[in-house]
Write a protein that holds these residues in place. Structure first.
Motif, short mmCIF file in Angstrom:
data_model
loop_
_atom_site.label_atom_id
_atom_site.label_comp_id
_atom_site.label_asym_id
_atom_site.label_seq_id
_atom_site.Cartn_x
_atom_site.Cartn_y
_atom_site.Cartn_z
N PHE A 31 4.02 24.91 20.06
CA PHE A 31 3.48 25.76 19.01
C PHE A 31 4.38 25.72 17.76
O PHE A 31 3.91 25.59 16.63
CB PHE A 31 3.38 27.20 19.58
N ARG A 32 5.72 25.79 17.98
CA ARG A 32 6.65 25.75 16.84
C ARG A 32 6.64 24.39 16.17
O ARG A 32 6.67 24.27 14.94
CB ARG A 32 8.07 26.12 17.30
N VAL A 33 6.59 23.32 16.99
CA VAL A 33 6.59 21.96 16.42
C VAL A 33 5.30 21.74 15.62
O VAL A 33 5.32 21.15 14.53
CB VAL A 33 6.73 20.90 17.54
N TRP A 34 4.22 22.24 16.13
CA TRP A 34 2.92 22.15 15.44
C TRP A 34 3.02 22.86 14.07
O TRP A 34 2.63 22.30 13.04
CB TRP A 34 1.87 22.80 16.35
N ASN A 35 3.58 24.08 14.06
CA ASN A 35 3.78 24.79 12.78
C ASN A 35 4.70 24.01 11.85
O ASN A 35 4.40 23.86 10.66
CB ASN A 35 4.41 26.17 13.03
N ASN A 36 5.82 23.53 12.38
CA ASN A 36 6.76 22.76 11.54
C ASN A 36 6.04 21.55 10.94
O ASN A 36 6.20 21.25 9.76
CB ASN A 36 7.94 22.22 12.38
N ALA A 37 5.26 20.86 11.77
CA ALA A 37 4.61 19.62 11.33
C ALA A 37 3.58 19.94 10.24
O ALA A 37 3.48 19.21 9.24
CB ALA A 37 3.94 18.93 12.52
N ARG A 38 2.82 21.01 10.43
CA ARG A 38 1.83 21.37 9.41
C ARG A 38 2.52 21.74 8.10
O ARG A 38 2.06 21.38 7.02
CB ARG A 38 0.97 22.55 9.89
N TYR A 39 3.66 22.43 8.21
CA TYR A 39 4.38 22.82 7.00
C TYR A 39 4.94 21.58 6.28
O TYR A 39 4.76 21.43 5.07
CB TYR A 39 5.53 23.79 7.34
N ILE A 40 5.58 20.70 7.03
CA ILE A 40 6.16 19.50 6.40
C ILE A 40 5.04 18.67 5.76
O ILE A 40 5.17 18.22 4.62
CB ILE A 40 6.96 18.65 7.41
N ALA A 41 3.92 18.51 6.48
CA ALA A 41 2.81 17.71 5.94
C ALA A 41 2.27 18.34 4.65
O ALA A 41 1.88 17.63 3.73
CB ALA A 41 1.70 17.58 6.98
N SER A 42 2.30 19.67 4.58
CA SER A 42 1.78 20.34 3.38
C SER A 42 2.72 20.12 2.18
O SER A 42 2.30 20.24 1.03
CB SER A 42 1.60 21.84 3.63
N GLN A 43 3.99 19.81 2.45
CA GLN A 43 4.96 19.61 1.38
C GLN A 43 5.12 18.14 0.97
O GLN A 43 5.65 17.84 -0.09
CB GLN A 43 6.35 20.13 1.81
N GLU A 44 4.72 17.24 1.86
CA GLU A 44 4.87 15.80 1.58
C GLU A 44 3.48 15.25 1.26
O GLU A 44 2.49 15.73 1.79
CB GLU A 44 5.44 15.08 2.81
N GLN A 45 3.42 14.24 0.42
CA GLN A 45 2.12 13.69 0.02
C GLN A 45 1.63 12.64 1.00
O GLN A 45 2.42 11.84 1.49
CB GLN A 45 2.25 13.02 -1.37
N GLY A 46 0.32 12.65 1.27
CA GLY A 46 -0.33 11.45 1.82
C GLY A 46 -0.40 11.30 3.33
O GLY A 46 -0.82 10.25 3.80
N ALA A 47 -0.04 12.32 4.11
CA ALA A 47 -0.13 12.16 5.57
C ALA A 47 -1.53 12.52 6.05
O ALA A 47 -2.19 13.39 5.49
CB ALA A 47 0.89 13.06 6.25
N ASP A 48 -1.98 11.85 7.10
CA ASP A 48 -3.27 12.18 7.70
C ASP A 48 -3.08 13.41 8.61
O ASP A 48 -2.37 13.35 9.63
CB ASP A 48 -3.81 10.99 8.51
N GLN A 49 -3.74 14.48 8.20
CA GLN A 49 -3.53 15.79 8.85
C GLN A 49 -3.89 15.78 10.34
O GLN A 49 -3.16 16.31 11.18
CB GLN A 49 -4.41 16.81 8.11
N LEU A 50 -5.01 15.13 10.67
CA LEU A 50 -5.47 15.14 12.07
C LEU A 50 -4.47 14.40 12.96
O LEU A 50 -4.13 14.87 14.05
CB LEU A 50 -6.87 14.51 12.16
#
Ligand code: ADP
Ligand code: NI
Length: 220
Positions: A31-50
């Motif tokens: 759950f924490r890694v999922w949150n971290n990953a969503r946060y980092i992806a929201s700050q970095e450009q161009g990652a595929d969210q799914l």
């Protein structure tokens, strides 16, 4: 299947597999890694969210540490789950590729990650290995494996191969030197690096206090 429905059903599956696990690799780690990953992806450009979310959710399913060191169990379980959800072969390959390469393999080994999505999930996983949570997880794992907290006679070893790293039975404090304190310099994204700096300082302060209490230098 809709993206959100696929993410939700995957989260439910992972939760059912890892809930209540006692070595620090439980559902709440995911759950924490999922949150971290969503946060980092929201700050970095161009990652595929799914891809990021599925890899974060599935990264510790079938972990080698709980399958006699077998590193093929995890990716096989991930593939089986995604095939069951009728996910495209491309997406399956991206997610499995990340899960296969995610693990820390020793101080002297490289953490190359070919895709941005993989780098984000690896950073997200590593952020949960450091700081206050990292300290708690490390002692939980050490207890699970019956390790000593600390033994001044057994120095840390900077492993340069995965087999040696995996088979170590050293005291838990050694793990700080063999992995945790190395992670801040191995973060791929600027977002994770900034977070890691803070968590790193917290671990250094913890170790300083630990040795002060151990050596009684805080008493006199
Ligand atoms: P990764 O997710 O990089 O593969 P691991 O799954 O090996 O990392 O480890 C996750 C966490 O489990 C570590 O950050 C640590 O808290 C704990 N852990 C793993 N190996 C050890 C060890 N030898 N001693 C103490 N804790 C460990
Ligand atoms: Ni993990």
């Amino acid at each position: 299947m809709q993206q959100q429905a696929l993410i939700d059903t995957t989260a439910d599956y992972v939760k059912s597999q890892l809930e209540g696990e006692g070595s620090g690799h439980d559902w709440w780690h995911i759950f924490r890694v999922w949150n971290n990953a969503r946060y980092i992806a929201s700050q970095e450009q161009g990652a595929d969210q799914l891809t990021v979310e599925l890899a974060a959710l599935l990264h510790d399913i079938g972990d080698h540490k709980f399958h006699d060191g077998d590193e093929t169990v995890g990716p096989r379980m991930v593939r089986a789950w995604l095939e069951q959800q009728s996910v495209s072969e491309d997406l399956i390959q991206s997610v499995c590729g990340i899960v296969e390469q995610l693990s820390f393999k020793g101080a002297g080994t490289s953490s190359a990650m070919p895709t941005l999505e993989g780098r984000i999930v690896q950073d997200a996983d590593r952020l949960d290995a450091i700081g206050a949570i990292g300290i708690a997880r490390t002692f939980a794992y050490g207890g699970h494996k019956n390790r000593e907290l600390y033994n001044p006679a057994i120095p840390p070893v900077l492993h340069d191969d995965f087999a040696a790293y995996k088979s170590s039975t050293a005291p838990t404090v050694n793990h700080f030197y063999e992995k945790l304190l190395l992670l801040k310099d191995r973060m791929h994204t600027p977002t994770a690096r900034a977070l890691a700096e803070k968590r790193h300082r917290y671990m250094e302060a913890f170790l300083e206090q630990f040795y002060a209490e151990w050596n009684a230098t805080d008493l006199f």
